[in-house]
Design an enzyme around this catalytic site. Structure first.
Site, short mmCIF file in Angstrom:
data_model
loop_
_atom_site.label_atom_id
_atom_site.label_comp_id
_atom_site.label_asym_id
_atom_site.label_seq_id
_atom_site.Cartn_x
_atom_site.Cartn_y
_atom_site.Cartn_z
N GLY A 94 14.61 -22.27 -28.59
CA GLY A 94 13.67 -21.75 -27.60
C GLY A 94 13.52 -20.24 -27.68
N GLY A 138 11.66 -18.43 -25.51
CA GLY A 138 11.14 -17.94 -24.23
C GLY A 138 11.98 -16.73 -23.82
N PHE A 139 11.98 -16.43 -22.52
CA PHE A 139 12.71 -15.24 -22.06
C PHE A 139 14.20 -15.32 -22.42
CE2 PHE A 139 9.10 -14.76 -19.06
CZ PHE A 139 8.74 -13.48 -19.44
N GLY A 140 14.84 -16.48 -22.19
CA GLY A 140 16.27 -16.61 -22.43
C GLY A 140 16.60 -16.47 -23.91
N GLU A 181 -1.12 -17.42 -6.74
CA GLU A 181 -1.85 -16.58 -7.69
C GLU A 181 -3.11 -17.28 -8.19
OE1 GLU A 181 1.99 -13.98 -9.19
OE2 GLU A 181 1.29 -15.57 -10.48
N ASP A 210 15.73 -21.57 -17.44
CA ASP A 210 15.21 -22.59 -16.52
C ASP A 210 15.87 -23.95 -16.68
OD1 ASP A 210 13.48 -20.76 -15.48
OD2 ASP A 210 11.64 -21.79 -16.09
C1 LIG Z 1 2.81 -19.75 -14.38
C2 LIG Z 1 4.18 -19.12 -14.29
C3 LIG Z 1 4.35 -17.90 -13.68
C4 LIG Z 1 5.61 -17.31 -13.60
N1 LIG Z 1 5.74 -16.08 -13.01
C5 LIG Z 1 6.95 -15.47 -12.99
C6 LIG Z 1 7.10 -14.16 -12.46
O1 LIG Z 1 6.12 -13.55 -11.99
N2 LIG Z 1 8.33 -13.58 -12.49
C7 LIG Z 1 9.41 -14.24 -13.04
O2 LIG Z 1 10.51 -13.68 -13.06
N3 LIG Z 1 9.31 -15.48 -13.51
C8 LIG Z 1 8.11 -16.12 -13.52
N4 LIG Z 1 7.99 -17.38 -14.03
C9 LIG Z 1 9.20 -18.09 -14.47
C10 LIG Z 1 9.62 -17.66 -15.85
O3 LIG Z 1 8.52 -17.63 -16.73
C11 LIG Z 1 10.70 -18.63 -16.35
O4 LIG Z 1 11.77 -18.59 -15.44
C12 LIG Z 1 11.18 -18.25 -17.74
O5 LIG Z 1 10.13 -18.35 -18.67
C13 LIG Z 1 12.34 -19.13 -18.18
O6 LIG Z 1 12.73 -18.74 -19.44
P1 LIG Z 1 13.38 -19.80 -20.44
O7 LIG Z 1 13.76 -19.03 -21.66
O8 LIG Z 1 14.42 -20.59 -19.74
O9 LIG Z 1 12.21 -20.83 -20.78
P2 LIG Z 1 10.77 -20.58 -21.34
O10 LIG Z 1 10.36 -19.17 -21.19
O11 LIG Z 1 9.93 -21.64 -20.74
O12 LIG Z 1 10.92 -20.83 -22.91
C14 LIG Z 1 11.26 -22.08 -23.44
C15 LIG Z 1 10.93 -22.06 -24.92
O13 LIG Z 1 11.51 -23.20 -25.53
C16 LIG Z 1 10.60 -23.80 -26.42
N5 LIG Z 1 10.98 -25.21 -26.52
C17 LIG Z 1 10.98 -26.14 -25.54
N6 LIG Z 1 11.47 -27.30 -25.99
C18 LIG Z 1 11.79 -27.09 -27.29
C19 LIG Z 1 12.36 -27.92 -28.31
N7 LIG Z 1 12.70 -29.19 -28.06
N8 LIG Z 1 12.54 -27.39 -29.53
C20 LIG Z 1 12.18 -26.11 -29.81
N9 LIG Z 1 11.66 -25.29 -28.88
C21 LIG Z 1 11.49 -25.77 -27.63
C22 LIG Z 1 9.25 -23.55 -25.77
O14 LIG Z 1 8.20 -23.60 -26.73
C23 LIG Z 1 9.44 -22.15 -25.19
O15 LIG Z 1 9.06 -21.14 -26.11
C24 LIG Z 1 6.74 -17.99 -14.12
C25 LIG Z 1 6.57 -19.23 -14.72
C26 LIG Z 1 5.30 -19.80 -14.82
C27 LIG Z 1 5.14 -21.14 -15.49
#
Ligand SMILES: Cc1cc2nc3c(=O)[nH]c(=O)nc-3n(C[C@H](O)[C@H](O)[C@H](O)COP(=O)(O)OP(=O)(O)OC[C@H]3O[C@@H](n4cnc5c(N)ncnc54)[C@H](O)[C@@H]3O)c2cc1C
Length: 443
Positions: free
Chosen positions: A16, A18-20, A176, A305
């Site tokens: 992944g 994403g942010f993490g 929003e 998340d």
């Molecule tokens: C519309 C919206 C608005 C938001 N606004 C805010 C805000 O204003 N402030 C704030 O702090 N937070 C906000 N958030 C929340 C924030 O975006 C999430 O908390 C954050 O993105 C979580 O990060 P993460 O790395 O856990 O997951 P994500 O950022 O969701 O990243 C997950 C990644 O894993 C990849 N992935 C998934 N499954 C697989 C797999 N099986 N194999 C390979 N890759 C995979 C995906 O493609 C993605 O790139 C918002 C969320 C949304 C949806």
């Protein structure tokens, strides 16, 4: 086939970008480890601005960047396009969807979450949620198409089906979206459509609980509601949606006919948590240890998340970008601590506040004991989001688009892409209009 045969330095696989995952990879850049970052997309998405793509302010390329580009200066980080589908925790291997395998010494799983439909996954096609670039483009298509179809109908028949946009879920994303749709209906669209009066479009925000933005103090929730109402949004609290069908939703025992339905509530963590075999909560989030690893496998970290944790201060870590970034950095630091034979850090969430924007000069924000609303909160929201966007180019482009939208009240990304067959949606709309009135139907 093993893509990254283990040799020499410790291998870290991150699932992944994403942010993490991205912040973990950045923290490990240039360190004596070999990192493989796997994502099923080739880009990192700045999710907080997705709703601006969905409402035609920004284009997808302005809020997303190729992962390979972001990490191009990190010689020890390889980016692989692929979807993780399984794990062998004993052999320390990740399986990808094409059966390729990756070996690891350390694994960081950061695959995020999607919206949950509370056991009604069939609602998703009629009420899409907003999580990816593809979702935002599809939502933009539905919103813009609804205006186009109403215009065509009014031009051809002299009257048109009422335009009603329903947003389900009064959290930050729902607020929003509802605010932005009301804003375009009353401003950007109003000047360009000739046969319809777009300012008459109905925008409804539905929340099952007694108030919107339930995580904010009551005073700020009420201010947010007032600001939405000033924009013309109907805020319906204590309004649980009990059914979703093409062109209509049921709220308690009343059906409301709709042009577009959007879903902005519920959390379903990535299924990879269950596949790992770790203990999960009702939303599928993995219950992790204070050092962010999973029980019995100190070499496997789950963050962002898809994780659930009460931090060392006993606070539940929220599902926010800030928390995912902080966890990404701590997971990476703990790997480096292990390599140095040092004690691991226990995770402590640093609350940097939260904010939701509603429209031009309208927002609410909360920092520690401080509460802000209106223009100041809106300016702060814009500043923080520009600052946090990944990439200098994206920051410049977003600033340019915002300045354009601010001074001209124009939306520059009003393209309807995807299925060009407007007829399919039109016939559905006529069906809805011709359907017998079903209001107050008993359950
Ligand atoms: C519309 C919206 C608005 C938001 N606004 C805010 C805000 O204003 N402030 C704030 O702090 N937070 C906000 N958030 C929340 C924030 O975006 C999430 O908390 C954050 O993105 C979580 O990060 P993460 O790395 O856990 O997951 P994500 O950022 O969701 O990243 C997950 C990644 O894993 C990849 N992935 C998934 N499954 C697989 C797999 N099986 N194999 C390979 N890759 C995979 C995906 O493609 C993605 O790139 C918002 C969320 C949304 C949806």
């Amino acid at each position: 086939m093993v893509l990254n045969k283990k040799q020499g330095r410790p291998k870290v696989v991150i699932i992944g970008g994403g942010f993490g995952g991205l912040y973990a990879a950045k923290r490990l850049a240039g360190k004596p480890v070999d990192v493989t970052l796997v994502d099923r997309k080739n880009h990192h998405t700045f999710q907080p601005l997705l709703y601006q793509v969905a409402t035609a302010v920004l284009s997808p390329g302005e809020i997303a960047s190729p992962l390979r580009r972001i990490l191009h200066r990190a010689p020890n980080v390889e980016v692989i396009l692929g979807e993780a589908v399984g794990f062998d925790l004993q052999a320390r291997r990740v399986r990808l969807n094409d059966d390729a395998e990756l070996e690891y010494d350390y694994l960081i799983v950061a695959a995020g979450a999607r919206h949950a439909y509370f056991g009604h996954d069939e609602w998703e096609k009629d009420a899409p949620g907003l999580k990816t670039i593809e979702d935002s483009v599809e939502i933009r298509r539905r919103i813009l198409l609804a205006f186009e179809l109403a215009e065509r109908e009014a031009y051809l028949k002299g009257t048109h089906t009422a335009l009603t946009f329903a947003v389900i879920g009064g959290g930050p994303t729902g607020v929003e979206l509802a605010g932005a749709i009301a804003d375009i209906a009353r401003r950007a669209m109003a000047r360009d459509f000739k046969a319809i009066d777009t300012t008459k479009a109905r925008v409804i925000l539905l929340e099952g609980l007694p108030r919107i933005l339930g995580m904010y103090p009551e005073e700020l929730s009420l201010k947010a509601q007032k600001q939405l109402e000033e924009l013309g949004v109907e805020v319906l609290t204590n309004s649980m949606v009990t059914a979703v069908e093409p062109g209509r939703i049921k709220v308690a025992d009343e059906w409301i006919e709709t042009s577009v339905i959007l879903w902005a509530t519920g959390v379903a963590a990535s299924p990879l948590g269950k596949i790992l075999g770790a203990e999960v909560d009702k939303a599928g989030r993995v219950l992790i240890e204070p050092d962010l690893s999973i029980q019995a496998h100190a070499e496997v970290f789950v963050i962002g998340d898809m994780a659930s944790l009460k931090d060392v201060d006993g606070k539940q870590v929220p599902g926010l970008g800030a928390a995912a970034m902080q966890q990404g950095r701590v997971a990476a630091m703990n790997i480096l601590s292990d390599m140095r034979g040092e004690k691991r850090v226990l995770f402590r969430y640093k609350d940097k506040g939260s904010m939701a924007t509603i429209g031009r000069h309208k927002a609410v924000a909360m920092f520690g004991g401080w509460q802000l609303s209106g223009t100041l909160a809106w300016l702060l929201w814009a500043f923080v989001h520009i600052f946090l966007l990944i990439g200098f180019r994206n920051r410049l482009m977003v600033m340019r688009e915002w300045a354009w939208a601010y001074f001209t009240r124009e939306r520059s990304a009003r393209l309807i892409t995807g299925d060009p067959d407007a007829q399919a949606m039109k016939s559905h709309q006529v069906e809805v209009a011709a359907a017998p009135v079903r209001k107050k139907e008993k359950v």
